[in-house]
Design a protein around this motif. Sequence first.
Motif, PDB file in Angstrom:
ATOM      1  N   LEU A 235       2.330  -8.473   7.330  1.00  0.00           N
ATOM      2  CA  LEU A 235       2.083  -7.028   7.381  1.00  0.00           C
ATOM      3  C   LEU A 235       0.829  -6.732   6.556  1.00  0.00           C
ATOM      4  N   ILE A 236      -0.088  -6.016   7.176  1.00  0.00           N
ATOM      5  CA  ILE A 236      -1.377  -5.756   6.525  1.00  0.00           C
ATOM      6  C   ILE A 236      -1.165  -4.926   5.251  1.00  0.00           C
ATOM      7  N   ASP A 237      -0.149  -4.076   5.249  1.00  0.00           N
ATOM      8  CA  ASP A 237       0.091  -3.205   4.094  1.00  0.00           C
ATOM      9  C   ASP A 237       0.795  -3.911   2.943  1.00  0.00           C
ATOM     10  N   VAL A 238       1.236  -5.130   3.151  1.00  0.00           N
ATOM     11  CA  VAL A 238       1.877  -5.870   2.063  1.00  0.00           C
ATOM     12  C   VAL A 238       0.804  -6.604   1.277  1.00  0.00           C
ATOM     13  N   ILE A 239       0.743  -6.312  -0.040  1.00  0.00           N
ATOM     14  CA  ILE A 239      -0.337  -6.877  -0.849  1.00  0.00           C
ATOM     15  C   ILE A 239       0.113  -8.143  -1.558  1.00  0.00           C
ATOM     16  N   LYS A 240       1.320  -8.126  -2.082  1.00  0.00           N
ATOM     17  CA  LYS A 240       1.752  -9.276  -2.883  1.00  0.00           C
ATOM     18  C   LYS A 240       3.274  -9.384  -2.848  1.00  0.00           C
TER      19      LYS A 240
ATOM     20  N   HIS B  40       4.344 -11.205   4.609  1.00  0.00           N
ATOM     21  CA  HIS B  40       2.925 -11.379   4.317  1.00  0.00           C
ATOM     22  C   HIS B  40       2.040 -10.980   5.485  1.00  0.00           C
TER      23      HIS B  40
ATOM     24  N   ARG C  29      -4.315 -14.075  -2.282  1.00  0.00           N
ATOM     25  CA  ARG C  29      -3.176 -13.928  -1.384  1.00  0.00           C
ATOM     26  C   ARG C  29      -3.054 -15.092  -0.414  1.00  0.00           C
ATOM     27  N   GLU C  30      -4.015 -15.994  -0.487  1.00  0.00           N
ATOM     28  CA  GLU C  30      -3.943 -17.120   0.435  1.00  0.00           C
ATOM     29  C   GLU C  30      -2.681 -17.917   0.162  1.00  0.00           C
TER      30      GLU C  30
ATOM     31  N   GLU D 133       0.861  -1.184   0.000  1.00  0.00           N
ATOM     32  CA  GLU D 133       0.000   0.000   0.000  1.00  0.00           C
ATOM     33  C   GLU D 133       0.895   1.230   0.000  1.00  0.00           C
TER      34      GLU D 133
ATOM     35  N   ARG E 286      -6.880  -5.492   0.813  1.00  0.00           N
ATOM     36  CA  ARG E 286      -6.330  -6.407  -0.188  1.00  0.00           C
ATOM     37  C   ARG E 286      -5.065  -7.110   0.292  1.00  0.00           C
ATOM     38  N   GLY E 287      -4.458  -6.578   1.363  1.00  0.00           N
ATOM     39  CA  GLY E 287      -3.253  -7.219   1.883  1.00  0.00           C
ATOM     40  C   GLY E 287      -3.530  -8.153   3.048  1.00  0.00           C
ATOM     41  N   TYR E 288      -4.810  -8.429   3.328  1.00  0.00           N
ATOM     42  CA  TYR E 288      -5.122  -9.241   4.516  1.00  0.00           C
ATOM     43  C   TYR E 288      -6.266 -10.189   4.233  1.00  0.00           C
ATOM     44  N   LYS E 289      -5.911 -11.425   3.949  1.00  0.00           N
ATOM     45  CA  LYS E 289      -6.954 -12.439   3.719  1.00  0.00           C
ATOM     46  C   LYS E 289      -6.518 -13.745   4.372  1.00  0.00           C
TER      47      LYS E 289
END
Lengths: 175, 555
Positions: free
Chosen positions: A68-73, A66, A170-171, A11, B178-181
């Motif tokens: 970290l909530i701000d890490v998307i991919k 992974h 992202r799973e 993000e 989008r970064g938390y699933k």
Amino acid sequence: MEKHTLAVLVENSPGVLTRVAGLFARRGFNIDSLAVGRTDRDDVSRMTIVVEGDKPFIEQVTKQLHKLIDVIKISNITEDEYVDRELVMIKVTAEPSQRVEIMHIAGIFRARVVDLGSKTLTFECTGTEGKINAFEESLRPYGIKELVRTGKIAMLRGSKYVALSLAPSREVENA
Amino acid sequence: MTVAEALIECLERENVEIVFGYPGGAVLPIYDALYHSTKIKHVLVRHEQGGVHAADGYARVSGKVGVCIATSGPGATNLVTGIANAYMDSVPLVLFTGQVPRIQIGTDAFQEVDITGITLPITKHNYLLKDPSKLPVVVKNAFHVAATGRPGPVLIDIPKDVAQAIISFKYPSTVKLRGYKPTYKGHPSKISEIAKLVGKAKRPVIYAGGGVLASQASEELLKLAEAISAPVTNTFMGLAGFPGDHPLFLGMLGLHGTRYANLAITECDLLIGLGARFDDRVVMNINSFAPHATVVHIDIDPAEIGKVIATNVPLVGDVKMILKELLPLIEKVDRSEWLERIQALKAQYPLSYDRESGLKPQFIIEQLWKCTKGDATIVTDVGQHQMWVAQYYHFKKPRSLVSSGGLGCMGFGLPASVGAALALPPGSKVILVTGDGSIQMTIQELATMMEQCLNVKIILLNNSALGMVRQLQEYYCEGRHMATHFQFHPDFEALAKAYGIPAYTFKTEEDVIKGLPEFLDSPGPAFVNCIIPREENVLPMVPAGKGIGESVECG
């Protein structure tokens, strides 16, 4: 120990660099190089992180990132064919009498002159880490006054890419 | 409405019934908005650390998200220990801190600290709310992140001028992160692989941690254990996730675990780890931990799998969901030989202590269990008393133990018991077992307890020492007891009475036998100071550097 290049989409929010850097520091992971900037999307930044370690270590780094909530991919692009580049700017001592000789060396590395002083020359050069290192070594005998490197940025070759539009779930697969 | 008013509205939408907190300048607008709420009860603590521990105790018992508010600067820093504690034990909390007005941020203003920076490593996520309009989204996300996946604390730092800003309120109905699933559903092929391994195993052991409680999988765990005739050992955090009086129960494993649990781990050929993280106090020496076992590790946090020990079958997901999928695939196998071996180990190495000299703490805990039969919520502090509770109390119901596991945070007990009591219907039995070191770290919360008219029974195991450290000095410093023997103690009985709490002292086994039932049944709070021998050690214990199969039983 091999070097791994991770492409990390995050993000574009304040503090995200601190979160990533802080994670590396507190978990005792060493960063070889880190480059960050925004992507084609304003709300997404991309970090290129180079870390050295064996497979379980890189796996742990990736899993912790992974969290970290701000890490998307995250993509370990070292696992695929990729191109990488670094930019360096070097200010080197150059008396007028040495200019031609130094510019000849620069030519070999396809470096460009970006500034000229009465006793200095400043070059920019892009390339792989190895090429940049070689360029630096070639100029060292003349006296390097200042040097700045961007850190590595990298991209997958061919039609594969690391982007959000085609981002898989992202799973984490139970690999 | 103002951001502060919107915040209270958000809390009401999240069904928050109780917030713990301590007011101050930077949270003035929030407290003013709270004044008008008819749905939210505010519990005024006596120190912010008490507030966060109370919210933590409340969350552990209720399964809901605990909420705590503190002001900027010292208010915020006083939360730090409690946040770290909740982070280590995966407890869902949402913390609100006041911050100096946006224009003053970074100027070293009065009562300014960078609390989002400070709490970065000990929160699941945190926010500095600079854009007033984002408040509803941020609060919605915070509650979602705190309570889902592997739970944990989330902090929201709100500058005072942001709290006063006017916004139009719209509470989001969904969360978009989008970064938390988090992954809940386990991979089917892994589940069938586990079923096959279980079918082949001759000596399986289930090693169950706090994740079983977090995912409310106690029932499924019991079914699994009975279906595959596997003994179950709990981590400290996992206690109360499996019935303590069940024949398949091995008690706690690890540093102060039962010898039979540690030997079962050492002898097993299949180790099924459920919601546990192979903590160093469990594993001890990595090389001799479950040396003959195929290791199955089921956890919701992928980063825990493979972190400490190599795993043969890793499976990411929710323990309850995975066990539900796994149970129908299990085939019954005769394991009478293994179960006989377990019975033999239990008979050979029972937990034991010597009752000769004075009132033994183990005796008190045994009596406590006899009186309550597990129908109570036990809160502990940290130290020897905590380990004696883990060893000698048999937990019956999930969430009936509230204790600081990962951080090992002395001072947790008293405020956590306040939170626990508030989470339960009035009249429920909440018993705090504490030590003379621990209780003095947060003793001011006795006032909160009384103000809230809470029925907490406090059992102080008083050895006039920092017993656990004293014990370490006994073993590792050749008995040089540096700074672990208290030379002065207050009159604890008088101190409790000063707070208006009926107080007693137990000095003999007879005192306990006669006094404890009455003490526990008395209405309202009560305090008992139990004088126990200073020399008592927590045993068995695994000496430093040894494997868990090598615990010693005597000092």
